[in-house]
Write a protein that holds these residues in place. Sequence first.
Motif, mmCIF file in Angstrom:
data_model
loop_
_atom_site.group_PDB
_atom_site.id
_atom_site.type_symbol
_atom_site.label_atom_id
_atom_site.label_comp_id
_atom_site.label_asym_id
_atom_site.label_seq_id
_atom_site.Cartn_x
_atom_site.Cartn_y
_atom_site.Cartn_z
ATOM 1 N N UNK A 135 -19.914 -7.608 -13.045
ATOM 2 C CA UNK A 135 -19.032 -8.561 -13.722
ATOM 3 C C UNK A 135 -18.573 -9.656 -12.778
ATOM 4 N N UNK A 136 -18.258 -9.287 -11.544
ATOM 5 C CA UNK A 136 -17.860 -10.280 -10.549
ATOM 6 C C UNK A 136 -19.030 -11.226 -10.258
ATOM 7 N N UNK A 137 -20.231 -10.679 -10.170
ATOM 8 C CA UNK A 137 -21.411 -11.524 -9.950
ATOM 9 C C UNK A 137 -21.625 -12.461 -11.136
ATOM 10 N N UNK A 138 -21.376 -11.960 -12.344
ATOM 11 C CA UNK A 138 -21.511 -12.767 -13.568
ATOM 12 C C UNK A 138 -20.561 -13.966 -13.522
ATOM 13 N N UNK A 139 -19.298 -13.698 -13.211
ATOM 14 C CA UNK A 139 -18.309 -14.772 -13.136
ATOM 15 C C UNK A 139 -18.658 -15.767 -12.032
ATOM 16 N N UNK A 140 -19.143 -15.272 -10.911
ATOM 17 C CA UNK A 140 -19.568 -16.145 -9.815
ATOM 18 C C UNK A 140 -20.731 -17.022 -10.263
ATOM 19 N N UNK A 141 -21.686 -16.439 -10.980
ATOM 20 C CA UNK A 141 -22.837 -17.203 -11.473
ATOM 21 C C UNK A 141 -22.368 -18.369 -12.335
ATOM 22 N N UNK A 142 -21.481 -18.097 -13.285
ATOM 23 C CA UNK A 142 -20.964 -19.163 -14.147
ATOM 24 C C UNK A 142 -20.218 -20.213 -13.322
ATOM 25 N N UNK A 143 -19.468 -19.761 -12.317
ATOM 26 C CA UNK A 143 -18.741 -20.704 -11.466
ATOM 27 C C UNK A 143 -19.658 -21.558 -10.610
ATOM 28 N N UNK A 144 -20.786 -20.991 -10.193
ATOM 29 C CA UNK A 144 -21.740 -21.731 -9.360
ATOM 30 C C UNK A 144 -22.606 -22.698 -10.169
#
Length: 166
Positions: A135-144
């Motif tokens: 989930x943290x990676x998912x949010x990071x992906x959207x942020x990047x």
Amino acid sequence: MEDITALILDDHAAFRRGFARLDDARGEAALRAVWEPLALHLDIHAEAEEAILYPYLVRHGDPGAGEETDDAIGDHNKIRDAIAESKRHVPGTDGWWAAVWQARRENSEHLAEEEDGALADFRRNSSLELRAELGARWLTFYGEHPGGRDLTFQDKDPKAYVQEHR
């Protein structure tokens, strides 16, 4: 901590709402205002799943994960293709509606399969810690990738994708 499955389901709910909003939209400007952000979100979501969820499932999922992933990548390709076709038409025209309805049908089928298959299996067979990590990676992906920045939204060969991520 955000569970990746909850984040994916949140996106799915947003897609359903977006397609429902199209039912109520009238005129080219209103249709464009609903469709363009929805289409972009669909594209970004597929890229996020292909970068984060499905590689994990192929490597660590049950024996059917490769087949489920192959099917999911194929579904994403069909949705991407319908979105690309919609861009060749003026919103509200017959060609545009045909492409949007194709995207809607493909998306509805994909969401049902994913929610009842891959996501349900993943929730049953993974820890809360792993789901939070992804989930943290998912949010990071959207942020990047705000607004899809640096994403290509290209079709992928499903079988090659599964092989690459095994």
